[in-house]
Design a protein around this motif. Sequence first.
Motif, PDB file in Angstrom:
ATOM      1  N   LEU A 203       0.874  -1.257  -0.051  1.00 58.02           N
ATOM      2  CA  LEU A 203      -0.031  -0.179   0.221  1.00 58.02           C
ATOM      3  C   LEU A 203       0.715   1.379  -0.130  1.00 58.02           C
ATOM      4  CD1 LEU A 203      -2.609  -1.031   2.619  1.00 58.02           C
ATOM      5  CD2 LEU A 203      -2.889  -1.482   0.279  1.00 58.02           C
ATOM      6  N   LEU A 204       1.971   1.154   0.629  1.00 57.71           N
ATOM      7  CA  LEU A 204       2.979   2.195   0.590  1.00 57.71           C
ATOM      8  C   LEU A 204       4.436   1.734   0.606  1.00 57.71           C
ATOM      9  CD1 LEU A 204       2.625   5.644   2.769  1.00 57.71           C
ATOM     10  CD2 LEU A 204       4.625   4.212   2.845  1.00 57.71           C
ATOM     11  N   SER A 205       5.447   2.270  -0.307  1.00 54.46           N
ATOM     12  CA  SER A 205       6.338   1.796  -0.154  1.00 54.46           C
ATOM     13  C   SER A 205       7.610   2.966  -0.378  1.00 54.46           C
ATOM     14  CB  SER A 205       6.906   0.753  -1.496  1.00 54.46           C
ATOM     15  OG  SER A 205       8.067   0.311  -1.524  1.00 54.46           O
ATOM     16  N   ASP A 206       8.259   3.403   0.768  1.00 55.18           N
ATOM     17  CA  ASP A 206       9.185   4.595   0.649  1.00 55.18           C
ATOM     18  C   ASP A 206      10.639   4.038   0.700  1.00 55.18           C
ATOM     19  OD1 ASP A 206      10.159   7.006   1.205  1.00 55.18           O
ATOM     20  OD2 ASP A 206       8.684   7.548   2.715  1.00 55.18           O
ATOM     21  N   THR A 207      11.256   4.995  -0.246  1.00 51.59           N
ATOM     22  CA  THR A 207      12.736   4.383  -0.296  1.00 51.59           C
ATOM     23  C   THR A 207      13.519   5.496   0.562  1.00 51.59           C
ATOM     24  OG1 THR A 207      12.859   5.836  -2.263  1.00 51.59           O
ATOM     25  CG2 THR A 207      12.568   3.727  -2.596  1.00 51.59           C
ATOM     26  N   MET A 208      12.673   6.220   1.354  1.00 52.90           N
ATOM     27  CA  MET A 208      13.397   7.189   2.288  1.00 52.90           C
ATOM     28  C   MET A 208      14.189   8.257   1.666  1.00 52.90           C
ATOM     29  SD  MET A 208      11.477   5.971   4.762  1.00 52.90           S
ATOM     30  CE  MET A 208      12.445   6.799   6.123  1.00 52.90           C
ATOM     31  N   ASN A 209      14.063   8.705   0.664  1.00 53.88           N
ATOM     32  CA  ASN A 209      15.057   9.749   0.022  1.00 53.88           C
ATOM     33  C   ASN A 209      14.191  11.044  -0.021  1.00 53.88           C
ATOM     34  OD1 ASN A 209      13.280   9.353  -2.040  1.00 53.88           O
ATOM     35  ND2 ASN A 209      14.389   8.744  -3.461  1.00 53.88           N
ATOM     36  N   ASN A 210      12.953  11.177   0.687  1.00 51.01           N
ATOM     37  CA  ASN A 210      12.643  12.310   0.750  1.00 51.01           C
ATOM     38  C   ASN A 210      11.946  12.901   2.207  1.00 51.01           C
ATOM     39  OD1 ASN A 210      10.978  14.718   0.346  1.00 51.01           O
ATOM     40  ND2 ASN A 210       9.229  13.893  -0.700  1.00 51.01           N
ATOM     41  N   PRO A 211      12.720  13.584   3.041  1.00 45.35           N
ATOM     42  CA  PRO A 211      12.653  13.750   4.432  1.00 45.35           C
ATOM     43  C   PRO A 211      11.506  14.327   4.617  1.00 45.35           C
ATOM     44  CG  PRO A 211      14.802  14.228   3.893  1.00 45.35           C
ATOM     45  CD  PRO A 211      14.305  13.773   2.612  1.00 45.35           C
ATOM     46  N   SER A 212      10.628  15.456   3.645  1.00 42.62           N
ATOM     47  CA  SER A 212       9.655  15.925   3.805  1.00 42.62           C
ATOM     48  C   SER A 212       8.517  15.187   3.847  1.00 42.62           C
ATOM     49  CB  SER A 212       9.644  16.947   2.494  1.00 42.62           C
ATOM     50  OG  SER A 212       9.417  16.585   1.217  1.00 42.62           O
ATOM     51  N   ALA A 213       8.468  13.937   3.418  1.00 41.03           N
ATOM     52  CA  ALA A 213       7.558  12.988   3.710  1.00 41.03           C
ATOM     53  C   ALA A 213       7.142  12.486   5.074  1.00 41.03           C
ATOM     54  CB  ALA A 213       7.678  11.761   2.708  1.00 41.03           C
ATOM     55  N   ASP A 347      14.370   5.299  20.329  1.00 39.77           N
ATOM     56  CA  ASP A 347      14.528   5.800  21.711  1.00 39.77           C
ATOM     57  C   ASP A 347      16.129   6.289  21.965  1.00 39.77           C
ATOM     58  OD1 ASP A 347      12.090   4.676  22.018  1.00 39.77           O
ATOM     59  OD2 ASP A 347      12.823   3.006  23.102  1.00 39.77           O
ATOM     60  N   ALA A 348      15.991   7.593  22.366  1.00 37.34           N
ATOM     61  CA  ALA A 348      17.439   8.395  22.617  1.00 37.34           C
ATOM     62  C   ALA A 348      18.321   8.795  21.899  1.00 37.34           C
ATOM     63  CB  ALA A 348      18.147   7.445  23.831  1.00 37.34           C
ATOM     64  N   THR A 349      18.376   8.160  20.497  1.00 31.12           N
ATOM     65  CA  THR A 349      19.531   8.448  19.588  1.00 31.12           C
ATOM     66  C   THR A 349      18.769   8.419  18.145  1.00 31.12           C
ATOM     67  OG1 THR A 349      20.097   6.290  18.865  1.00 31.12           O
ATOM     68  CG2 THR A 349      21.331   7.109  20.856  1.00 31.12           C
ATOM     69  N   PRO A 350      19.452   9.109  17.345  1.00 34.98           N
ATOM     70  CA  PRO A 350      19.099   9.110  15.827  1.00 34.98           C
ATOM     71  C   PRO A 350      19.226   7.850  15.342  1.00 34.98           C
ATOM     72  CG  PRO A 350      20.654  10.933  16.287  1.00 34.98           C
ATOM     73  CD  PRO A 350      20.720  10.032  17.349  1.00 34.98           C
ATOM     74  N   LEU A 351      18.356   7.573  14.140  1.00 33.57           N
ATOM     75  CA  LEU A 351      18.069   6.260  13.552  1.00 33.57           C
ATOM     76  C   LEU A 351      18.286   6.552  11.961  1.00 33.57           C
ATOM     77  CD1 LEU A 351      17.391   3.237  14.145  1.00 33.57           C
ATOM     78  CD2 LEU A 351      14.776   3.956  13.649  1.00 33.57           C
ATOM     79  N   ASP A 352      18.918   5.563  11.330  1.00 32.89           N
ATOM     80  CA  ASP A 352      19.037   5.821   9.627  1.00 32.89           C
ATOM     81  C   ASP A 352      17.796   4.802   9.315  1.00 32.89           C
ATOM     82  OD1 ASP A 352      20.940   7.258  10.197  1.00 32.89           O
ATOM     83  OD2 ASP A 352      22.473   5.948   9.525  1.00 32.89           O
ATOM     84  N   VAL A 353      17.045   5.073   8.378  1.00 30.62           N
ATOM     85  CA  VAL A 353      15.989   4.299   7.749  1.00 30.62           C
ATOM     86  C   VAL A 353      16.290   4.451   6.005  1.00 30.62           C
ATOM     87  CG1 VAL A 353      13.594   4.028   7.682  1.00 30.62           C
ATOM     88  CG2 VAL A 353      14.692   4.854   9.734  1.00 30.62           C
ATOM     89  N   ASP A 354      16.344   3.377   5.523  1.00 30.55           N
ATOM     90  CA  ASP A 354      16.406   3.273   4.075  1.00 30.55           C
ATOM     91  C   ASP A 354      15.259   2.959   3.409  1.00 30.55           C
ATOM     92  OD1 ASP A 354      16.942   0.596   4.153  1.00 30.55           O
ATOM     93  OD2 ASP A 354      18.650   0.687   2.790  1.00 30.55           O
ATOM     94  N   HIS A 355      14.119   2.053   3.949  1.00 30.19           N
ATOM     95  CA  HIS A 355      13.284   1.515   3.174  1.00 30.19           C
ATOM     96  C   HIS A 355      12.279   1.311   4.259  1.00 30.19           C
ATOM     97  CE1 HIS A 355      11.076  -1.387   0.901  1.00 30.19           C
ATOM     98  NE2 HIS A 355      10.870  -0.474   0.136  1.00 30.19           N
ATOM     99  N   LEU A 356      10.908   1.435   3.660  1.00 36.67           N
ATOM    100  CA  LEU A 356       9.611   1.141   4.552  1.00 36.67           C
ATOM    101  C   LEU A 356       8.676   0.835   3.771  1.00 36.67           C
ATOM    102  CD1 LEU A 356       8.126   2.746   7.897  1.00 36.67           C
ATOM    103  CD2 LEU A 356       6.827   2.719   5.709  1.00 36.67           C
ATOM    104  N   THR A 357       7.825  -0.286   4.058  1.00 30.18           N
ATOM    105  CA  THR A 357       6.841  -1.067   3.497  1.00 30.18           C
ATOM    106  C   THR A 357       5.552  -1.221   4.060  1.00 30.18           C
ATOM    107  OG1 THR A 357       8.349  -1.767   1.403  1.00 30.18           O
ATOM    108  CG2 THR A 357       5.863  -2.639   1.749  1.00 30.18           C
TER     109      THR A 357
END
Length: 512
Positions: A203-213, A347-357
């Motif tokens: 339903l939603l597939s985000d490659t995480m290359n657009n922070p404004s999303a 929790d507590a620290t920054p997180l890198d995310v490169d894909h979400l479905t």
Amino acid sequence: MSLLATLNSPSAIVSAGILPEPQYAAPDTPPRVTLTAGGQDFLLTADLSHKGACIAILPGPTGLDAPPVQATVTEYAGMDGGRLVKTRAASRRITLPLLLWAPTRPELLALKRSFVAAVVAGRGPCTLRVAEADGTARSIRVHYTSGMEGDEGTDAAGLTYIRYGLQLSAPDPYLYGDERTETFRVHGAPAFLSHPSGSWTALLSDTMNNPSAWTTAGTVLNDRRVTDGQYTRLPAGRAEATTAVPYDGSSLYRLTARVRRSGKAPADVPTSASVGLAGAGPDGARFITAARLPLTDADGWVEVTGYARGWDSDSSPAAGGAAHPLETAPGSMPVGTVTVRPVIQSDATPLDVDHLTLARLDATPAGEPHTTPFFPLRIAPSVISDEGLPVQVTSDVDAWPVWRITGPLGQQDAGQPVVPLRLANRTTGQQLILSYGIPAGRTVVIDTRPGIKAVHLENPDGTRGENLWPYLTGPASLWQLVPGENRIALTATGASEESAVTLTYQPRHLGA
């Protein structure tokens, strides 16, 4: 003043204009460049201010960006110009101006002899690796061609230093990112094989290359510095997608994100990641479907997955509620939820995310077995869905995968023909067909990489077993992954919870 004089003076580093590496805070920290040769790792970006022998790249390296391109042109007869037939990336040459320096002559000789022997004696291959402060790295296989013959000119060598113009050749012109591996099973996370009652629809597939999303604390995350076009760095806390999708409590939903502990995270602060759904219910309460997966630097990229289905009579579930990482035990949304938005929480620290479905399990109509359009055969439950799972490939050019397919798959009763296994890329329309029944616990390896191209059974000790090329039928193609989304489909019978498909590939890039 000559380089010889300055390097042997108390103020050698500054006087010669060769400054120590500045201690910038990331992301402005210079890259770390290493050359692996003869089983040894040589750091080429050493800080010249330390006391030991070291190697440093001087200004002027070339050949680390776009590869050279060769164009084939057919000239027109009797008229101006010609016609472009094709272009190809040619092998590249890399030049590295190097300084080898040591506080004493014996230390310089030891460093020089070790370096020359490792790089030249074996004539390669060597691996040149460029690692950035954000944790990303790209490497290229190279061979020594020239540059270390030696020059005892005034500014080229001295008592405790020597300069080389290292010339390297790379037959494969692309730089490779770190290897990526994903394993899919019938049950578990992420689900790749089909569910007995239906198949997953993204339903939603985000490659995480657009922070404004994404929004964080009600503010759009639009700072371009948090993304390199391949992943987004989310700050500590909760980030919510700006896109909402309809929610039907009668369906099963699966949310999967690929995450890693950020290089910005303080070493002494633990990191944990959660994914979930924010429900647009009466009070806007959120529901976290899989919570508190601990992460370490050594984990690298991992996937966190959770499931949700139905509505809960309690319209205000606790924030960051119970984890639901299993398909067989999904959580539920507050009563009245009609749309949901994916949520990622650190929790507590920054997180890198490169894909979400975010995907929904669509049920097959009652009494109607799942079928495949490839051949007129009704396939029993536990078949892998042929509709395809989206796989995001962050590569500048095509990447070549290695598949490991573990049985049972395609096994039939004695005397019955094997039902072909079909591995397809729905995005490109390419497929391969393997008419071989894989026994339980055995693994078939399909290696599509140029220069290797192999299909074989793997022995229990990990060595190469029976050659399975004769079992490839039809218009077989050891196809590649294209940049962006690839919908990967595997169709076979006889799958069980032991069945697994592992995809491994290295992104290919045009430059460092």
